[in-house]
Design a protein around this motif. Structure first.
Motif, PDB file in Angstrom:
ATOM      1  N   ARG A 239     -17.801   0.551  11.032  1.00 31.35           N
ATOM      2  CA  ARG A 239     -16.398   0.544  11.430  1.00 31.35           C
ATOM      3  C   ARG A 239     -15.660   1.618  10.636  1.00 31.35           C
ATOM      4  O   ARG A 239     -15.921   1.810   9.450  1.00 31.35           O
ATOM      5  N   VAL A 240     -14.727   2.299  11.301  1.00 25.60           N
ATOM      6  CA  VAL A 240     -13.892   3.300  10.636  1.00 25.60           C
ATOM      7  C   VAL A 240     -12.433   2.913  10.858  1.00 25.60           C
ATOM      8  O   VAL A 240     -11.953   2.881  11.992  1.00 25.60           O
ATOM      9  N   LEU A 241     -11.737   2.611   9.771  1.00 29.59           N
ATOM     10  CA  LEU A 241     -10.320   2.263   9.827  1.00 29.59           C
ATOM     11  C   LEU A 241      -9.500   3.515   9.547  1.00 29.59           C
ATOM     12  O   LEU A 241      -9.784   4.241   8.596  1.00 29.59           O
ATOM     13  N   ASP A 242      -8.485   3.749  10.375  1.00 24.79           N
ATOM     14  CA  ASP A 242      -7.684   4.973  10.273  1.00 24.79           C
ATOM     15  C   ASP A 242      -6.349   4.663   9.601  1.00 24.79           C
ATOM     16  O   ASP A 242      -5.572   3.853  10.102  1.00 24.79           O
ATOM     17  N   THR A 243      -6.087   5.312   8.462  1.00 21.68           N
ATOM     18  CA  THR A 243      -4.816   5.078   7.762  1.00 21.68           C
ATOM     19  C   THR A 243      -3.617   5.577   8.575  1.00 21.68           C
ATOM     20  O   THR A 243      -2.505   5.096   8.385  1.00 21.68           O
ATOM     21  N   MET A 244      -3.832   6.523   9.481  1.00 21.72           N
ATOM     22  CA  MET A 244      -2.734   6.946  10.346  1.00 21.72           C
ATOM     23  C   MET A 244      -2.329   5.815  11.282  1.00 21.72           C
ATOM     24  O   MET A 244      -1.136   5.566  11.497  1.00 21.72           O
ATOM     25  N   LEU A 245      -3.311   5.102  11.835  1.00 20.76           N
ATOM     26  CA  LEU A 245      -3.025   3.959  12.698  1.00 20.76           C
ATOM     27  C   LEU A 245      -2.295   2.866  11.928  1.00 20.76           C
ATOM     28  O   LEU A 245      -1.346   2.250  12.438  1.00 20.76           O
ATOM     29  N   VAL A 246      -2.717   2.623  10.688  1.00 17.76           N
ATOM     30  CA  VAL A 246      -2.051   1.629   9.843  1.00 17.76           C
ATOM     31  C   VAL A 246      -0.608   2.052   9.586  1.00 17.76           C
ATOM     32  O   VAL A 246       0.325   1.233   9.658  1.00 17.76           O
TER      33      VAL A 246
ATOM     34  N   ILE B  59       0.338  -4.879   3.312  1.00 19.64           N
ATOM     35  CA  ILE B  59      -0.327  -5.763   4.272  1.00 19.64           C
ATOM     36  C   ILE B  59      -0.494  -7.162   3.685  1.00 19.64           C
ATOM     37  O   ILE B  59      -0.229  -8.172   4.351  1.00 19.64           O
ATOM     38  N   LEU B  60      -0.928  -7.236   2.427  1.00 21.25           N
ATOM     39  CA  LEU B  60      -1.117  -8.533   1.773  1.00 21.25           C
ATOM     40  C   LEU B  60       0.198  -9.283   1.626  1.00 21.25           C
ATOM     41  O   LEU B  60       0.229 -10.526   1.700  1.00 21.25           O
ATOM     42  N   GLU B  61       1.286  -8.561   1.445  1.00 22.81           N
ATOM     43  CA  GLU B  61       2.601  -9.198   1.361  1.00 22.81           C
ATOM     44  C   GLU B  61       2.984  -9.886   2.665  1.00 22.81           C
ATOM     45  O   GLU B  61       3.812 -10.793   2.680  1.00 22.81           O
ATOM     46  N   ARG B  62       2.384  -9.470   3.764  1.00 23.66           N
ATOM     47  CA  ARG B  62       2.646 -10.080   5.076  1.00 23.66           C
ATOM     48  C   ARG B  62       1.712 -11.260   5.352  1.00 23.66           C
ATOM     49  O   ARG B  62       1.642 -11.760   6.467  1.00 23.66           O
ATOM     50  N   ASN B  63       0.956 -11.671   4.333  1.00 24.89           N
ATOM     51  CA  ASN B  63       0.003 -12.787   4.452  1.00 24.89           C
ATOM     52  C   ASN B  63      -1.098 -12.507   5.472  1.00 24.89           C
ATOM     53  O   ASN B  63      -1.601 -13.421   6.133  1.00 24.89           O
ATOM     54  N   ILE B  64      -1.460 -11.260   5.590  1.00 24.42           N
ATOM     55  CA  ILE B  64      -2.630 -10.868   6.381  1.00 24.42           C
ATOM     56  C   ILE B  64      -3.783 -10.767   5.393  1.00 24.42           C
ATOM     57  O   ILE B  64      -3.783  -9.905   4.513  1.00 24.42           O
ATOM     58  N   THR B  65      -4.739 -11.668   5.506  1.00 26.77           N
ATOM     59  CA  THR B  65      -5.704 -11.841   4.417  1.00 26.77           C
ATOM     60  C   THR B  65      -7.107 -11.317   4.703  1.00 26.77           C
ATOM     61  O   THR B  65      -7.862 -11.058   3.763  1.00 26.77           O
TER      62      THR B  65
ATOM     63  N   LYS C  87      -5.533   6.210  -2.362  1.00 26.06           N
ATOM     64  CA  LYS C  87      -4.281   5.743  -2.969  1.00 26.06           C
ATOM     65  C   LYS C  87      -3.258   5.369  -1.897  1.00 26.06           C
ATOM     66  O   LYS C  87      -2.462   4.444  -2.090  1.00 26.06           O
ATOM     67  N   LEU C  88      -3.302   6.071  -0.762  1.00 26.83           N
ATOM     68  CA  LEU C  88      -2.427   5.705   0.358  1.00 26.83           C
ATOM     69  C   LEU C  88      -2.843   4.351   0.929  1.00 26.83           C
ATOM     70  O   LEU C  88      -1.989   3.495   1.216  1.00 26.83           O
ATOM     71  N   TRP C  89      -4.165   4.132   1.099  1.00 27.42           N
ATOM     72  CA  TRP C  89      -4.650   2.835   1.575  1.00 27.42           C
ATOM     73  C   TRP C  89      -4.287   1.732   0.580  1.00 27.42           C
ATOM     74  O   TRP C  89      -3.907   0.633   0.966  1.00 27.42           O
ATOM     75  N   GLN C  90      -4.374   2.016  -0.699  1.00 31.77           N
ATOM     76  CA  GLN C  90      -3.969   1.062  -1.732  1.00 31.77           C
ATOM     77  C   GLN C  90      -2.507   0.657  -1.537  1.00 31.77           C
ATOM     78  O   GLN C  90      -2.157  -0.533  -1.595  1.00 31.77           O
ATOM     79  N   HIS C  91      -1.662   1.642  -1.288  1.00 29.27           N
ATOM     80  CA  HIS C  91      -0.228   1.403  -1.042  1.00 29.27           C
ATOM     81  C   HIS C  91      -0.036   0.535   0.198  1.00 29.27           C
ATOM     82  O   HIS C  91       0.725  -0.445   0.177  1.00 29.27           O
ATOM     83  N   TYR C  92      -0.742   0.858   1.279  1.00 32.24           N
ATOM     84  CA  TYR C  92      -0.608   0.088   2.515  1.00 32.24           C
ATOM     85  C   TYR C  92      -1.203  -1.311   2.374  1.00 32.24           C
ATOM     86  O   TYR C  92      -0.666  -2.279   2.911  1.00 32.24           O
TER      87      TYR C  92
END
Length: 244
Positions: free
Chosen positions: A171-178, A226-232, A217-222
């Motif tokens: 799987r490849v997750l795209d930080t632009m999509l996030v 994401i975790l703050e939204r209770n998406i676990t 570091k950008l993914w770390q920021h996002y």
């Protein structure tokens, strides 16, 4: 029409011993072993489901490629791989991967100016098969993350198909999509603009490892957002991304 001698010999070896002996007869034992390893890593990835893994525990590899151009179908080649490991929200810069690749063609002047990679620098670099083998060993079964991943995926898939006749199973997750999901009204989703807005220092752009670390570091920021939204879990995240 009579088939070429080498093809007939390869087919006979395949019937007697399987894929690897047949390839070994055509490519040599080292390349055959590398191909077999790449295929095995890719095959093992297909068996694993990581969608239920908590995001706080998820191991990922953020990666970037530099290439001679934009179209592998037109003969453009990878000239460097860069990658770095993350576990949850932690970036492990000491667990990184970087290698130049000998593209076996001239690097255009515009790409030399953009990346700083010269034809002299890649002249003695390892070939694609060797670097791809080492890269697949480095990523293992982990999720891959990249920014604007379409470019990197098409080159990685082209390289895997050319060397090992497989497509990428990871799987490849795209930080632009996030970013588009988290900040849907932005005017720009270019990496430089996202890094600047996240107050992440821009070091050396268009260097595969440096771009990987900045994207990590950008993914770390996002991920913190994401975790703050209770998406676990990763599955939860994909469910939200699929709606946008």
């Amino acid at each position: 029409m009579k088939e070429p001698k080498g093809v007939g010999r390869m087919w006979n070896l395949y019937k007697m011993g399987g894929f690897t002996p047949a390839i070994a007869s055509m490519l040599g034992s080292q390349n055959a072993q590398q191909m077999a390893f790449i295929r095995s890593v890719n095959r093992e990835q297909r068996k694993q489901s990581i969608l239920n893994t908590p995001l706080r525990e998820l191991e990922v590899v953020i990666f970037d490629l530099e290439t001679t151009g934009f179209y592998p179908s037109n003969g453009d080649e990878i000239i460097s791989f860069g990658a770095v490991v993350m576990r949850g929200v932690e970036v492990y810069e000491q667990e990184s991967f970087y290698s130049l690749v000998n593209p076996k063609r001239r690097i255009p002047r515009a790409i030399v100016e953009l990346t700083g990679i010269t034809n002299e620098m890649v002249q003695d670099a390892p070939d694609l098969m060797q670097v791809l083998h080492d890269f697949m060993e480095f990523i293992g079964k982990r999720l891959l993350i990249a920014h604007a991943s379409g470019h990197d995926k098409q080159f990685l898939n082209a390289a895997l198909w050319r060397t090992s006749k497989i497509n990428l199973n990871h799987r490849v997750l795209d930080t632009m999509l996030v970013a588009k999901w988290l900040d849907p009204k932005r005017a720009s989703y270019a990496l430089d603009d996202l890094l600047d807005d996240a107050c992440i220092p821009i070091t050396e752009r268009h260097h595969a490892l440096e771009d990987s670390i900045m994207t990590a570091k950008l993914w770390q920021h996002y991920l913190n957002r994401i975790l703050e939204r209770n998406i676990t879990t990763l599955g939860d995240l994909y469910a939200y991304l699929s709606k946008h």
